[in-house]
Every structure is written in structure tokens, then in C-alpha cells.
Design a protein around this motif. Structure first.
Motif, short mmCIF file in Angstrom:
data_model
loop_
_atom_site.label_atom_id
_atom_site.label_comp_id
_atom_site.label_asym_id
_atom_site.label_seq_id
_atom_site.Cartn_x
_atom_site.Cartn_y
_atom_site.Cartn_z
N ARG A 53 0.82 -1.21 0.00
CA ARG A 53 0.00 0.00 0.00
C ARG A 53 0.85 1.26 0.00
NH1 ARG A 53 -5.20 -1.57 3.69
NH2 ARG A 53 -5.74 -3.36 2.45
N ASP A 54 1.93 1.23 -0.74
CA ASP A 54 2.83 2.37 -0.81
C ASP A 54 2.98 2.88 -2.25
OD1 ASP A 54 4.20 0.26 -1.89
OD2 ASP A 54 6.00 0.53 -0.69
N LEU A 55 2.00 2.58 -3.05
CA LEU A 55 2.04 2.91 -4.47
C LEU A 55 1.87 4.41 -4.70
CD1 LEU A 55 2.03 1.88 -7.41
CD2 LEU A 55 -0.45 1.71 -7.21
N GLU A 56 2.73 4.95 -5.53
CA GLU A 56 2.56 6.34 -5.94
C GLU A 56 2.23 6.35 -7.42
OE1 GLU A 56 5.39 9.33 -4.97
OE2 GLU A 56 5.75 8.48 -2.98
N ILE A 57 1.17 7.04 -7.77
CA ILE A 57 0.77 7.19 -9.16
C ILE A 57 0.77 8.67 -9.47
CG2 ILE A 57 -1.10 6.86 -10.82
CD1 ILE A 57 -1.99 4.47 -9.15
N LEU A 58 1.45 9.05 -10.54
CA LEU A 58 1.48 10.45 -10.92
C LEU A 58 0.18 10.81 -11.62
CD1 LEU A 58 5.11 10.60 -12.32
CD2 LEU A 58 4.32 11.31 -10.07
N VAL A 59 -0.48 11.83 -11.12
CA VAL A 59 -1.72 12.29 -11.73
C VAL A 59 -1.63 13.79 -11.97
CG1 VAL A 59 -3.16 10.47 -10.73
CG2 VAL A 59 -2.85 12.60 -9.49
N ASP A 60 -2.33 14.24 -12.97
CA ASP A 60 -2.40 15.66 -13.29
C ASP A 60 -3.80 15.96 -13.80
OD1 ASP A 60 -1.69 18.27 -13.72
OD2 ASP A 60 -0.65 17.89 -15.61
N PRO A 61 -4.80 15.83 -12.91
CA PRO A 61 -6.18 16.02 -13.36
C PRO A 61 -6.48 17.48 -13.69
CG PRO A 61 -6.12 15.79 -10.99
CD PRO A 61 -4.72 15.57 -11.48
N GLU A 62 -7.39 17.67 -14.61
CA GLU A 62 -7.85 19.00 -14.96
C GLU A 62 -9.24 19.19 -14.40
OE1 GLU A 62 -7.40 20.39 -18.86
OE2 GLU A 62 -5.50 19.40 -19.16
N GLY A 63 -9.61 20.42 -14.17
CA GLY A 63 -10.95 20.70 -13.68
C GLY A 63 -11.02 22.09 -13.09
N THR A 64 -12.14 22.35 -12.48
CA THR A 64 -12.33 23.65 -11.83
C THR A 64 -11.46 23.71 -10.58
OG1 THR A 64 -14.13 22.84 -10.45
CG2 THR A 64 -14.73 23.71 -12.64
N THR A 65 -11.35 24.89 -10.00
CA THR A 65 -10.59 25.04 -8.76
C THR A 65 -11.17 24.12 -7.69
OG1 THR A 65 -10.07 27.32 -9.30
CG2 THR A 65 -9.84 26.68 -7.00
N PHE A 66 -12.48 24.05 -7.61
CA PHE A 66 -13.13 23.20 -6.62
C PHE A 66 -12.80 21.73 -6.86
CE2 PHE A 66 -16.79 20.73 -5.05
CZ PHE A 66 -16.71 21.07 -3.70
N GLN A 67 -12.90 21.27 -8.12
CA GLN A 67 -12.59 19.88 -8.43
C GLN A 67 -11.15 19.54 -8.06
OE1 GLN A 67 -13.71 20.10 -12.58
NE2 GLN A 67 -15.45 18.72 -12.24
N LYS A 68 -10.22 20.44 -8.37
CA LYS A 68 -8.81 20.19 -8.06
C LYS A 68 -8.60 20.10 -6.55
CE LYS A 68 -6.85 22.07 -12.25
NZ LYS A 68 -5.93 23.02 -12.86
N ARG A 69 -9.30 20.92 -5.79
CA ARG A 69 -9.18 20.86 -4.33
C ARG A 69 -9.71 19.53 -3.80
NH1 ARG A 69 -5.64 24.50 -2.23
NH2 ARG A 69 -5.99 26.46 -3.26
N ILE A 70 -10.81 19.07 -4.36
CA ILE A 70 -11.36 17.79 -3.93
C ILE A 70 -10.38 16.67 -4.26
CG2 ILE A 70 -13.21 16.09 -4.30
CD1 ILE A 70 -14.00 18.55 -2.58
N TRP A 71 -9.79 16.70 -5.48
CA TRP A 71 -8.82 15.67 -5.85
C TRP A 71 -7.62 15.70 -4.90
CZ3 TRP A 71 -9.90 17.59 -11.31
CH2 TRP A 71 -10.98 16.88 -11.86
N GLU A 72 -7.18 16.91 -4.52
CA GLU A 72 -6.07 17.01 -3.58
C GLU A 72 -6.43 16.35 -2.25
OE1 GLU A 72 -4.97 21.13 -3.24
OE2 GLU A 72 -4.42 21.25 -5.36
N GLU A 73 -7.66 16.57 -1.80
CA GLU A 73 -8.11 15.94 -0.55
C GLU A 73 -8.17 14.42 -0.70
OE1 GLU A 73 -8.54 17.31 2.52
OE2 GLU A 73 -7.67 19.04 1.49
N LEU A 74 -8.65 13.95 -1.84
CA LEU A 74 -8.73 12.50 -2.08
C LEU A 74 -7.34 11.87 -2.05
CD1 LEU A 74 -11.41 12.33 -4.91
CD2 LEU A 74 -11.68 11.58 -2.54
#
Length: 121
Positions: A69-90
């Protein structure tokens, strides 16, 4: 150029897209043509192509076989400021733990509210 592929996973078929090794889109496929339309809308004017090979299979296999359970996956999602904040929390949720959507949204909204208050003062 963003490369997209249809991938087989133990959880169902996925439509995945990556740009320079970072996942920018991942969605379960219920209807292939509808999923491709959504991808086109999501990526808007960016240049992308669908490739025949399952180029994202190594990422899926690392997720499925990750026992530590130490997997790192690089992500660069696009979206609104709100969506990006939610993804950061996730992304802050430790592997193996769960959160409710309402809890994540509440945390994300607190961040947005703080940003808005700081920008207005």
C-alpha cells in the motif's frame, strides 16, 4: 500529446489517458462511444489519440498487486478550482483507509471558503 487507451482491469474496462507519464483521465467504460465523447469533452482542445495497445496496463497491475500500500501514481487532473481541491483531498487519504464523499466535500469546501475569504480581504 495525450495518449489514451482502453484497458482491462479486474474491476471492469477503463478508458485511461496520460500525458508525459501522468494520468489525466480515468473512467469506467459502460458505453465505448459515450466514454470517448466524454474524454473529448474533458480534454477539450488538447491533442490526443486513442492507441490500440493497453499502454496503461503496468499502472493497473501495480495498483492491483500492491501489497505494501505504498504505491505512488502520478496524476495531473484538470478541472475547476473546486474539483482540483477535492482531488487534492482525495489524494491525502492513506491507502487502505476510506472516507465518505460528504466528508471529503466538507474538507474541500473549507479550503475553498478559506481561499475565497483571503482573496476578498
Amino acid at each position: 500529446m495525450i495518449l489514451c487507451s482502453i484497458e482491462t482491469s479486474p474491476f471492469g474496462d477503463l478508458l485511461m489517458a496520460s500525458d508525459e507519464g501522468k494520468i489525466v483521465f480515468c473512467s469506467f467504460i459502460e458505453n465505448k462511444s459515450q466514454s470517448l465523447k466524454e474524454l473529448g469533452f474533458y480534454l477539450k482542445l488538447k491533442e490526443w489519440k486513442l492507441v490500440e495497445e493497453e499502454i496503461h496496463q503496468p499502472i493497473i497491475q501495480r495498483m492491483v498487486n500492491n501489497k505494501q500500500r505504498d504505491l505512488e501514481i502520478l496524476v495531473d487532473p484538470e478541472g475547476t478550482t473546486f474539483q482540483k481541491r477535492i482531488w487534492e483531498e482525495l489524494m491525502k487519504i492513506p491507502a487502505g483507509e476510506t472516507r465518505t464523499y460528504s466528508g471529503v466535500l466538507r474538507e474541500g469546501w473549507s479550503l475553498i471558503k478559506g481561499i475565497m475569504e483571503n482573496n476578498l480581504s
